[in-house]
Design a protein around this motif. Structure first.
Motif, PDB file in Angstrom:
ATOM      1  N   PRO A 261       0.815  -1.220   0.000  1.00 30.57           N
ATOM      2  CA  PRO A 261       0.000   0.000   0.000  1.00 30.57           C
ATOM      3  C   PRO A 261       0.844   1.262   0.000  1.00 30.57           C
ATOM      4  O   PRO A 261       0.405   2.310  -0.494  1.00 30.57           O
ATOM      5  N   GLY A 262       2.062   1.169   0.548  1.00 29.51           N
ATOM      6  CA  GLY A 262       2.947   2.333   0.520  1.00 29.51           C
ATOM      7  C   GLY A 262       3.265   2.774  -0.890  1.00 29.51           C
ATOM      8  O   GLY A 262       3.175   3.967  -1.233  1.00 29.51           O
ATOM      9  N   VAL A 263       3.641   1.826  -1.752  1.00 29.63           N
ATOM     10  CA  VAL A 263       3.878   2.170  -3.153  1.00 29.63           C
ATOM     11  C   VAL A 263       2.592   2.696  -3.786  1.00 29.63           C
ATOM     12  O   VAL A 263       2.605   3.632  -4.593  1.00 29.63           O
TER      13      VAL A 263
ATOM     14  N   ALA B  60       1.815  11.102  -6.444  1.00 28.59           N
ATOM     15  CA  ALA B  60       2.535  11.597  -7.625  1.00 28.59           C
ATOM     16  C   ALA B  60       1.571  11.864  -8.768  1.00 28.59           C
ATOM     17  O   ALA B  60       1.694  12.874  -9.481  1.00 28.59           O
ATOM     18  N   TYR B  61       0.613  10.976  -8.959  1.00 34.87           N
ATOM     19  CA  TYR B  61      -0.415  11.163  -9.995  1.00 34.87           C
ATOM     20  C   TYR B  61      -1.184  12.452  -9.762  1.00 34.87           C
ATOM     21  O   TYR B  61      -1.384  13.257 -10.682  1.00 34.87           O
TER      22      TYR B  61
ATOM     23  N   ILE C 298       4.611   9.788   2.087  1.00 33.67           N
ATOM     24  CA  ILE C 298       3.576  10.776   1.772  1.00 33.67           C
ATOM     25  C   ILE C 298       3.420  11.811   2.874  1.00 33.67           C
ATOM     26  O   ILE C 298       2.770  12.849   2.679  1.00 33.67           O
ATOM     27  N   PHE C 299       4.009  11.574   4.052  1.00 38.16           N
ATOM     28  CA  PHE C 299       3.775  12.450   5.199  1.00 38.16           C
ATOM     29  C   PHE C 299       4.284  13.880   4.994  1.00 38.16           C
ATOM     30  O   PHE C 299       3.593  14.831   5.390  1.00 38.16           O
TER      31      PHE C 299
ATOM     32  N   LEU D 126      13.645   7.002   0.121  1.00 35.99           N
ATOM     33  CA  LEU D 126      12.851   8.085  -0.460  1.00 35.99           C
ATOM     34  C   LEU D 126      12.166   8.895   0.634  1.00 35.99           C
ATOM     35  O   LEU D 126      12.156  10.129   0.600  1.00 35.99           O
ATOM     36  N   PHE D 127      11.584   8.214   1.619  1.00 36.05           N
ATOM     37  CA  PHE D 127      10.980   8.925   2.744  1.00 36.05           C
ATOM     38  C   PHE D 127      12.000   9.808   3.450  1.00 36.05           C
ATOM     39  O   PHE D 127      11.727  10.970   3.765  1.00 36.05           O
TER      40      PHE D 127
END
Length: 359
Positions: free
Chosen positions: A37-39, A46-47, A85-86, A145-146
């Motif tokens: 779910p993270g991806v 991003a979309y 996403i945070f 990435l985070f």
């Protein structure tokens, strides 16, 4: 304009296939806290940002509200992905819980996350399995990435320096000097690449994560020229293994193996991100177009992305990768969604460099 409209339509269908169909199966269950779910939510964010879809961004925020209690259950490298996403959710909402939690997790990654003897993050997972002293390519997308996004949010160079180090050490340990592409993993204790599989999705995670990470940390710490050089070598090595249909085999140097959609989408998305960063030249556009056409052919009318291999640890042999079954997954949907979104943004007009930030 027809091409842009086609990309918009396909992207919307892929996105809605991720969020509209309640699923309890592992591959499509977005209501959980792990790398899958993270991806999914990274790609939806991003979309939303690349296409200006405010509904998608709001969905990510609502997903975090629904699922944030699950984040307290486990703390392993492979479950870091949703935290990416945070930083953007904090910018949008101003909700301090996002900032405070992100800092807490970032500090855990700096101080307590298990590492190999080279200092790379050991690839720990939520499943009942241990991969002691193992470095996997997946880690750069799932965790580093985070850390890079947290660095940009806080302006704290300690996170940026760690992200830069992890990017460099992963490239050094995983890159094959003969083909320039990446092996799936490295065993630091035994000093070898285990099955030595040049697994395509491993290369996709790194191809896409590297420019994204560099974009986030570039204003805080110098990005080693070695990283850029290795990235360019990787990009060129991947071009050598691209099939006539624009796709890659699940193990790319095994021509009889099945071609795999998520890896192919991630590699092409990485090429676009690399061009937008100025790391790659425009000669990759033709190769991207071939992949885009090949991936689009694998999207069903309801938005389901076909030809996606299931979860894949470092397998005991190269032959074992061919036995991994294919079925719809959030990461297959997600990498395809990122490719469609980046291609859409490129058609709208060139950008000086890649950025997922709207602020």
């Amino acid at each position: 304009m027809k091409e842009i409209e086609e990309l918009e339509d396909l992207a919307e269908r892929v996105y809605h296939r991720m969020i509209d169909t309640p699923a309890k199966d592992w591959g499509m269950n977005i209501e959980s806290w792990d790398w899958v779910p993270g991806v999914g939510v990274i790609s939806i964010l991003a979309y939303g940002q690349l296409t200006g879809n405010a509904e998608a961004i709001d969905y990510v925020n609502q997903w975090a509200v629904r699922n944030k209690h699950l984040s307290e259950q486990v703390k392993v490298i492979n479950s870091m992905a949703p935290y990416a996403i945070f930083p953007e959710l904090y910018r949008i909402s101003g909700e301090r819980w996002y900032l405070e939690t992100a800092i807490q997790i970032g500090d855990w990654m700096l101080k307590d996350a298990p590492r190999t003897r080279e200092g790379a993050y050991e690839h720990t997972v939520t499943e009942d399995a241990e991969f002691s002293e193992q470095v996997w390519a997946d880690t750069l997308f799932m965790a580093v990435l985070f850390l890079a996004r947290l660095a940009r949010l806080t302006g704290d160079s300690k996170y940026a320096k760690e992200a830069e180090f992890q990017l460099l050490v992963h490239l050094r340990l995983l890159q094959d000097p003969h083909t320039d592409v990446l092996f799936h993993g490295w065993n630091c204790a035994d000093r070898h690449h285990m099955s030595s599989a040049r697994w395509a999705r491993a290369n996709a995670w790194v191809m896409l994560a590297s420019p994204w990470i560099a974009e986030e940390i570039g204003s805080l710490t110098p990005v080693a020229e070695e990283i850029v050089d290795r990235y360019r070598q990787l990009a060129e090595g991947l071009r050598d293994f691209q099939g006539e249909n624009g796709l890659w085999g699940t193990v790319m140097d095994q021509p009889e193996f099945y071609t795999e959609t998520s890896a192919s989408a991630g590699i092409a998305a990485g090429w676009i991100a690399g061009m937008r960063m100025g790391w790659l030249d425009d000669t990759y556009k033709e190769a991207v177009d071939r992949t885009l056409n090949g991936v689009m052919e694998r999207i069903d009318p309801d938005g389901t992305v076909q030809g996606v291999s299931g979860g894949t640890p470092v397998m005991p042999s190269i032959a074992a990768y061919q036995k991994i079954p294919c079925y719809p997954t959030l990461y297959g949907q997600g990498l395809t969604l990122i490719l469609l979104s980046l291609a859409h943004a490129e058609m709208r007009g060139p950008c000086d460099k890649y950025s997922t930030n709207v602020s």
